[in-house]
Design an enzyme around this catalytic site. Structure first.
Site, PDB file in Angstrom:
ATOM      1  N   SER A 177      -2.753  -8.086   8.734  1.00 36.22           N
ATOM      2  CA  SER A 177      -2.748  -7.340  10.000  1.00 36.22           C
ATOM      3  C   SER A 177      -4.030  -6.514  10.057  1.00 36.22           C
ATOM      4  CB  SER A 177      -1.498  -6.456  10.108  1.00 36.22           C
ATOM      5  OG  SER A 177      -1.391  -5.594   8.999  1.00 36.22           O
ATOM      6  N   THR A 227      -4.475   2.811  16.787  1.00 34.65           N
ATOM      7  CA  THR A 227      -4.174   4.195  16.413  1.00 34.65           C
ATOM      8  C   THR A 227      -3.902   5.067  17.647  1.00 34.65           C
ATOM      9  OG1 THR A 227      -6.499   4.820  16.428  1.00 34.65           O
ATOM     10  CG2 THR A 227      -5.594   4.061  14.325  1.00 34.65           C
ATOM     11  N   GLY A 233       0.683  12.579  11.973  1.00 31.24           N
ATOM     12  CA  GLY A 233      -0.629  12.916  12.523  1.00 31.24           C
ATOM     13  C   GLY A 233      -1.220  14.096  11.780  1.00 31.24           C
ATOM     14  N   ASP A 234      -2.523  14.239  11.876  1.00 28.79           N
ATOM     15  CA  ASP A 234      -3.188  15.387  11.253  1.00 28.79           C
ATOM     16  C   ASP A 234      -3.228  16.518  12.256  1.00 28.79           C
ATOM     17  OD1 ASP A 234      -3.731  14.569   8.634  1.00 28.79           O
ATOM     18  OD2 ASP A 234      -5.246  13.197   9.414  1.00 28.79           O
ATOM     19  N   ALA A 261       6.940  13.054   9.749  1.00 25.33           N
ATOM     20  CA  ALA A 261       7.150  11.715  10.300  1.00 25.33           C
ATOM     21  C   ALA A 261       8.603  11.268  10.145  1.00 25.33           C
ATOM     22  CB  ALA A 261       6.207  10.724   9.602  1.00 25.33           C
ATOM     23  N   TYR A 295       1.303   6.758   0.590  1.00 28.51           N
ATOM     24  CA  TYR A 295       0.100   7.292  -0.079  1.00 28.51           C
ATOM     25  C   TYR A 295       0.184   7.064  -1.587  1.00 28.51           C
ATOM     26  CZ  TYR A 295      -0.316   9.369   4.482  1.00 28.51           C
ATOM     27  OH  TYR A 295      -0.395   9.529   5.842  1.00 28.51           O
ATOM     28  N   HIS A 351      -0.354  12.193  -0.713  1.00 27.36           N
ATOM     29  CA  HIS A 351      -0.889  12.807   0.494  1.00 27.36           C
ATOM     30  C   HIS A 351      -1.582  14.122   0.112  1.00 27.36           C
ATOM     31  CE1 HIS A 351      -0.729  15.045   4.352  1.00 27.36           C
ATOM     32  NE2 HIS A 351      -1.021  13.854   4.834  1.00 27.36           N
ATOM     33  N   LYS A 368      11.722   9.485   4.285  1.00 26.53           N
ATOM     34  CA  LYS A 368      11.188   8.888   5.527  1.00 26.53           C
ATOM     35  C   LYS A 368      11.690   7.449   5.672  1.00 26.53           C
ATOM     36  CE  LYS A 368       6.599   8.425   5.560  1.00 26.53           C
ATOM     37  NZ  LYS A 368       5.181   8.799   5.763  1.00 26.53           N
ATOM     38  N   GLN A 407      -2.239   4.278   2.819  1.00 27.56           N
ATOM     39  CA  GLN A 407      -3.602   4.801   2.915  1.00 27.56           C
ATOM     40  C   GLN A 407      -4.471   3.899   2.047  1.00 27.56           C
ATOM     41  OE1 GLN A 407      -6.063   6.013   4.374  1.00 27.56           O
ATOM     42  NE2 GLN A 407      -5.076   8.008   4.664  1.00 27.56           N
ATOM     43  N   PHE A 423     -14.612  10.239   4.613  1.00 28.84           N
ATOM     44  CA  PHE A 423     -13.232   9.814   4.899  1.00 28.84           C
ATOM     45  C   PHE A 423     -12.318  10.159   3.717  1.00 28.84           C
ATOM     46  CE2 PHE A 423     -13.508   5.967   8.037  1.00 28.84           C
ATOM     47  CZ  PHE A 423     -14.043   6.805   8.990  1.00 28.84           C
TER      48      PHE A 423
END
Ligand code: FAD
Length: 275
Positions: free
Chosen positions: A6, A39, A98-99, A113, A135, A139, A155, A166, A206
């Site tokens: 994907s 996104t 989201g950040d 989330a 993650y 995270h 979650k 990630q 990043f």
């Protein structure tokens, strides 16, 4: 049979960028992706752009999944977006916190989330296939590693169908994460997210933000190339192809590529992997 792929995009802001993304998608369709995703800017900044991109992808005949982030949103706002997605026949969502944007005054109705996943399930039952983020190197805001693992398990139990990680460069971190959450009863596919390396400074920036570790040897080697983009790309291709190959060979269910709306490097990696 080859495992599924994907590809992730961000919503283009200009007509020119839209046209370029159409071309990127055309190139990537040769790999018969399971889906393309798009996104969603935290705080809803790309609400229309995300939906328009996803609609266009679906019209082209490829399954598509909008991302949806909940930070700063109200229950009503998210309910409205979900209704809109449903009315357009969208059945696949990547659900995120989201950040938190700097200067955001109110965090809104959702804190994590897992609350968004539970909300989607409560409102829409099994209509949506829900992906969540994972993650393997933890995270950056997690209290500690164990807490992050437990939050991920919560979650998933709230109703996620699968997860995308990630990006990372250490395959062992991924397999250790999968083993650990499986031991806690998680049995959904956890798909590695792969970031192609095209720029040394971008990668370091990043990674600092999202908590992914760039190995010392890789960082130093990339830095030693200075402005020699060709050498940076060549090393990046070798590193990400070897990583992706190892992940697939050792049991990853499929791969998800962070394309940054570019097809070139990602296509070369896929071709090298035999796709
Ligand atoms: P959560 O799962 O809520 O976790 C966030 C933090 O809260 C973690 O540290 C976790 O341990 C902690 N936590 C969770 N539950 C609890 C609890 N009950 N109590 C205490 N702590 C808790 N961002 C965007 O804005 N738009 C996008 O489209 C987007 N797409 C992404 C796609 C992928 C595949 C990935 C991996 C990330 C994406 N992101 C996106 C980035 C993501 O929004 C950020 O990493 C964000 O900081 C965390 O989102 P999350 O959904 O993982 O949050």
């Amino acid at each position: 049979m080859k495992k599924a792929l994907s590809f992730e995009f961000f919503p283009p802001k200009t007509e020119e960028a839209q046209e370029k993304l159409r071309h990127t998608r055309k190139q990537l369709r040769q790999f018969q992706p399971e889906f393309f995703s798009c996104t969603f800017g935290a705080g809803g900044t790309t609400k229309d752009g995300t939906l328009n991109t996803v609609m266009e992808i679906m019209t082209e005949g490829t399954p598509a999944a909008p991302h949806l982030s909940c930070i700063g949103a109200t229950y009503e706002g998210i309910a409205e977006i979900l209704e809109e997605y449903k009315s357009h026949g969208i059945r696949h969502i990547v659900a995120l916190r989201g950040d938190i944007p700097s200067g955001m005054v109110s965090l809104g109705d959702f804190r994590y989330a897992s609350e968004l996943v539970a909300f989607i399930r409560e409102k829409h039952g099994d209509w949506f296939h829900i992906e969540v983020a994972a993650y393997p190197e933890y995270h950056p805001q997690a209290k500690n590693a164990q807490d992050d693992i437990n939050n991920f398990v919560t979650k998933v139990k709230a109703g996620a169908n699968s997860a995308i990680t990630q990006y990372f460069f250490n395959a062992d971190a991924y397999f250790a994460f999968v083993d650990e959450v499986q031991a806690k009863g998680v049995n959904i596919p956890i798909v590695p997210g792969i970031l192609p390396i095209t720029s040394s400074s971008q990668l370091v920036r990043f990674s600092d933000m999202c908590g992914a570790e760039v190995p010392r040897w890789l960082k130093l080697k990339l830095q030693s190339y200075g402005d020699d983009i060709a050498s940076i790309k060549a090393l990046g291709l070798d590193v990400t192809t070897a990583l992706a190959d190892k992940l697939l060979t050792q049991g990853a269910p499929s791969l998800h590529f962070y394309t940054l709306n570019q097809a070139g490097t990602v296509s070369t990696i896929c071709q090298r992997l035999g796709y």
